[in-house]
Design an enzyme around this catalytic site. Structure first.
Site, PDB file in Angstrom:
ATOM      1  N   GLU A   1       0.845  -1.201   0.000  1.00 16.67           N
ATOM      2  CA  GLU A   1       0.000   0.000   0.000  1.00 16.67           C
ATOM      3  C   GLU A   1       0.876   1.246   0.000  1.00 16.67           C
ATOM      4  OE1 GLU A   1      -2.778   0.402   3.317  1.00 16.67           O
ATOM      5  OE2 GLU A   1      -3.281  -1.724   3.151  1.00 16.67           O
TER       6      GLU A   1
ATOM      7  N   GLU B   1     -13.866   5.543   0.195  1.00 20.67           N
ATOM      8  CA  GLU B   1     -14.723   4.579   0.897  1.00 20.67           C
ATOM      9  C   GLU B   1     -15.418   5.262   2.073  1.00 20.67           C
ATOM     10  OE1 GLU B   1     -12.648   0.571   1.349  1.00 20.67           O
ATOM     11  OE2 GLU B   1     -11.056   1.770   0.446  1.00 20.67           O
TER      12      GLU B   1
ATOM     13  N   LYS C   1     -15.283   4.135   5.992  1.00 22.69           N
ATOM     14  CA  LYS C   1     -14.061   4.204   6.780  1.00 22.69           C
ATOM     15  C   LYS C   1     -14.184   5.387   7.737  1.00 22.69           C
ATOM     16  CE  LYS C   1     -10.539   2.034   5.331  1.00 22.69           C
ATOM     17  NZ  LYS C   1      -9.170   1.780   4.945  1.00 22.69           N
TER      18      LYS C   1
ATOM     19  N   GLU D   1      -9.023   9.104   5.881  1.00 23.86           N
ATOM     20  CA  GLU D   1      -9.217   7.677   5.575  1.00 23.86           C
ATOM     21  C   GLU D   1     -10.271   7.435   4.490  1.00 23.86           C
ATOM     22  OE1 GLU D   1      -7.505   5.120   6.590  1.00 23.86           O
ATOM     23  OE2 GLU D   1      -6.257   6.140   8.071  1.00 23.86           O
TER      24      GLU D   1
END
Ligand SMILES: *[C@@H]1O[C@H](CO)[C@@H](O)[C@H](O)[C@H]1NC(C)=O
Length: 339
Positions: free
Chosen positions: A262, A314, A317, A322
């Site tokens: 990542e 997203e 999250k 985030e």
């Protein structure tokens, strides 16, 4: 003289082969996270990967609908084992066999699995000492199914290092030394890379007075070089990766490759450090860095397969940065172009 033609054909074949290997290794991957209630169907997502010429995908757990959508896609797949499954699989070869029989074997003909990651960021943590056993059992199951082109590894975060700066002082923390030595040993014997999560953004955002933005964004220029012994670093990404390389050397495992499971930069959530432009510049520069195959100062020219985090913003999250790591919005329009 009469052997010349076949020699040349051999050379040509080798060159073509090297080129092909090159392509299959130096390509970019993107993590497909599913912590959103507004994301497209897995089928549409896999189409988006292909349209966007992203050749590698990392998924965090073996969801059947995602694995089904991957059939015939030719994407190279990194498949995560859920952290909750590690203790069982460490304890029992049979549990590992079941896991592989359920999540890999039914798809093996038309899904190109490349890596299985046993746990995500469980070292350091209470599961750390189960990882090697779970990796070994998973590897045994993979080999016995003839899937041994799939490599088994685990994903470790930056805080597995007790010392990370300067890179030549990189060292695993005492807490994880035993677990990391065992993990690196099995990686070495099975020719698998260690997967590490590397986020210059978090280092920069926690210390913006000392870390130049250009150094964090890989906007290399002479003003932002740091000197570490005989090596010069013009970006924080390389420095963070090489801290892991040094840490591996210190446990006599310098031959184990590190790949990036990542990296990324949020496009919003913590202004002014986050912006669409910073995210675009960071990811574009990392992509170029990986394609150029320059390696890092400590491992010049070494392959450094890299996954960006993540495909989508997203919304389930935690609020803030985030939720804003995506290359795409949930409606599949790009947050920024990744050149
Ligand atoms: C891995 O599994 C093999 C086969 O069961 C076993 O012989 C070996 O000792 C195991 N290694 C580790 C590190 O658990």
């Amino acid at each position: 003289m009469r052997y010349m033609p076949s020699t040349w054909i051999t050379v040509l074949v080798l060159v073509l082969l090297a080129h092909q290997i090159n392509i299959s290794f130096a390509c970019i991957g993107v993590c497909y996270g599913l912590n959103g209630d507004n994301l497209p169907s897995p089928k549409d997502v896999i189409e988006l990967y292909k349209r966007s010429q992203i050749q590698r995908i990392r998924i965090f757990e073996p969801l059947p609908e995602v694995l089904e959508a991957l059939r015939g896609s030719n994407l190279l797949v990194t498949l995560g084992m859920r952290n909750e499954d590690i203790t069982n699989i460490a304890a029992s070869q049979e549990a590992a066999n079941d896991w592989v029989n359920t999540h890999l074997v039914p798809y093996k003909i038309d899904v190109a699995f490349r890596y299985v990651t046993v746990g995500n960021e469980v070292i350091p943590g209470p599961l750390a000492n189960y990882v090697t056993k779970a990796m070994n059992n998973t590897w045994n199951a993979i080999v016995s199914n003839g899937l041994d082109r799939v490599r088994v590894t685990t994903v470790v975060p930056a805080n597995a290092l007790g010392v990370s700066y300067p890179p030549s002082a990189g060292a695993f923390s005492d807490e994880v030394l035993g677990a990391m030595t065992d993990v690196a040993t099995i990686l070495y014997y099975t020719h698998a890379p260690l997967m590490i999560n590397v986020y210059p953004y978090f280092a920069y955002a926690s210390n913006p007075e000392e870390i130049p933005l250009d150094y964090a964004l890989l906007n290399s220029n002479l003003q932002t070089v740091t000197v570490d012994g005989e090596l010069n670093y013009n970006n924080l990404f390389d420095a963070m990766v090489d801290a892991f390389n040094t840490a591996l050397e210190k446990i006599n495992m310098g031959d184990v490759y590190v790949f990036i499971s990542e990296t990324g930069w949020p496009s919003a959530g913590n202004e002014p450090y986050t912006s669409i432009e910073n995210a675009r510049v960071y990811n574009t520069n990392v992509k170029k860095h990986i394609h150029d195959q320059v390696g890092t100062p400590r491992r010049p020219g070494r392959m450094l397969d890299t996954f960006f985090f993540a495909m989508f913003n997203e919304n389930l999250k935690p609020a803030g940065v985030e939720q804003n790591f995506g290359l795409f919005y949930p409606d599949m329009s790009p947050v920024y172009p990744l050149d």
